[in-house]
Enzyme design. Sequence first.
Site, short mmCIF file in Angstrom:
data_model
loop_
_atom_site.label_atom_id
_atom_site.label_comp_id
_atom_site.label_asym_id
_atom_site.label_seq_id
_atom_site.Cartn_x
_atom_site.Cartn_y
_atom_site.Cartn_z
N ASP A 265 0.89 -1.40 0.04
CA ASP A 265 -0.06 0.01 0.06
C ASP A 265 0.79 1.22 0.04
OD1 ASP A 265 -2.61 1.05 0.40
OD2 ASP A 265 -1.76 2.03 2.14
N ASP B 99 -9.24 -2.12 4.07
CA ASP B 99 -9.21 -1.60 5.46
C ASP B 99 -10.17 -2.67 6.44
OD1 ASP B 99 -7.72 0.29 4.17
OD2 ASP B 99 -9.14 1.90 4.15
#
Length: 534
Positions: free
Chosen positions: A348, A425
């Site tokens: 990420d 997430d």
Amino acid sequence: MDKAGVFMIVSLTILTSQINCQEAILHISNGSKEQEFCIVNNQSWTPVSKSLDTAVQYPLVNMISTLLCDPSGVSPEVVKGKALVVMRGDCAFSQKAVVAQALGAATLLITSNKTLVTPSANDSDYSKVQIPLALMRYMDFMEAQQVFGDEMEVKLYAPPSSKIDASIGVMLLIAICTVALGGYWSGACERERLNLDLGGASGDNKADSEDLPVYSPIKVLLLVAFMCGVLILMYYFYNILIYVVITIFCIASASALFNCIHAVLELMGCASGRFTIHNTTFSVRSLILACVCISISVVWGVYRNENRWIWILQDLLGVAFCINFIKTISLSNFKICVILLTLLLVYDVFFVFITPFLTKNGVSIMVQVALGPDASGETTPGNVAVPALPQTPAETLPVVMRVPRFSSWTQNLCGMQFSILGYGDIIVPGLLVGYCSRFDVWINSTKKIYFLSSCIAYLMGIITTFAVMLLSGMGQPALLYLVPFTLITSATVAGCKGQIKQFWTGTSYEVLESSQEPLLPEARPDHPIEAEPC
């Protein structure tokens, strides 16, 4: 549902940044009528009043036939103390504002046939402009002229928008409930599987399990490599692959919603009528449920760009997708959890913060894929881009939870604003929560200490993410906070209970010629475990 397709969806769970909006409102009236339009200004450059009551009203002078790059042809007596509207083009916003200010205008409106962006200038030009400056749609001004004629009085104001919006609380609730339900379901399935083993279930019954165990670091590396490949392909072939992803999401989310609701109905003990056709038995309940889930998915697919209400269906399908994924993908030990979450954190950070230095337009690959090909217009926090003309909504990846900002509903002239949270997430830390839930089953923990502590750690991590976002005014990569919170908390609990070795090695079902045996001895209790529905 093809496993590769599901992994493609998960590999595109993107941390999308929020934009600090700069929209304002243009109030036009002529004594008997009034109407409001969306405008875009730069609050840090030329602030306007915060309410309609305190805003100063000015007569509007229509000069859209001029670009106002110089004062020639404009009489100061005509524009002095009034709001001046001109056309966009040929020179900078600041130059137009300086000319209007020199002519005595009190406010400058610039109409545009192009996308409205936050007005900006060089640092040296900011101090030169003392009058409010804003952009408005050319089509809006033409509409106002038809309604009001040439006699228009205008006010500019920007209602303050609280950073802390109720939508953030709703998003937090969605996130923690999804992670907790997915983790609990994973543990319940593990408990039922162990009971089947104790009851001498046949190999055929074991084969019916839908779980996909990840017990090898090689599998983790291949998964992350697959995600990188998918993301890069989406970057170069977005306009084609976006429809592939939408199709896969419709299928996967409908299947996930079916599994979730079916499990709830089983838990409630709802009756299931059956009938047989040509020696094939069908469940009436399952058929009706399948039709409902498919219908919801199809409705979302057809109306996916209707922002006003479709977010409800997208969040419903997203919650089901995440819960089902957390339940289905089982990480076999804490070592695998550490490797996977750490690699995804690096993945990420690399695609968000490093790739802007490698792309031609300076936009990260992650943001480009998240926002679509037009992402370049929204790279700077604090800037906005409002379409000047009605446009076909751009296709975006359905990999985020979306909740409208409640405080902006009454002033929603420029388009709906959303609080968003990527599926990644939820899913990535959710896989660790699922492992903790299964570990509680293996050690017969009645208090579910690992599961509860990991859920609390996730809640603290997501709260920290939103807190940093609100304080900084910028979107945050949530895994940067969620991964340390959940990993450190889980390891700390295992260390305090003296079970760090067991927690690290977990259980791994190796493919052997003999029967599969879990490596963790606590997985075989001396007394039967009461089954929980799976």
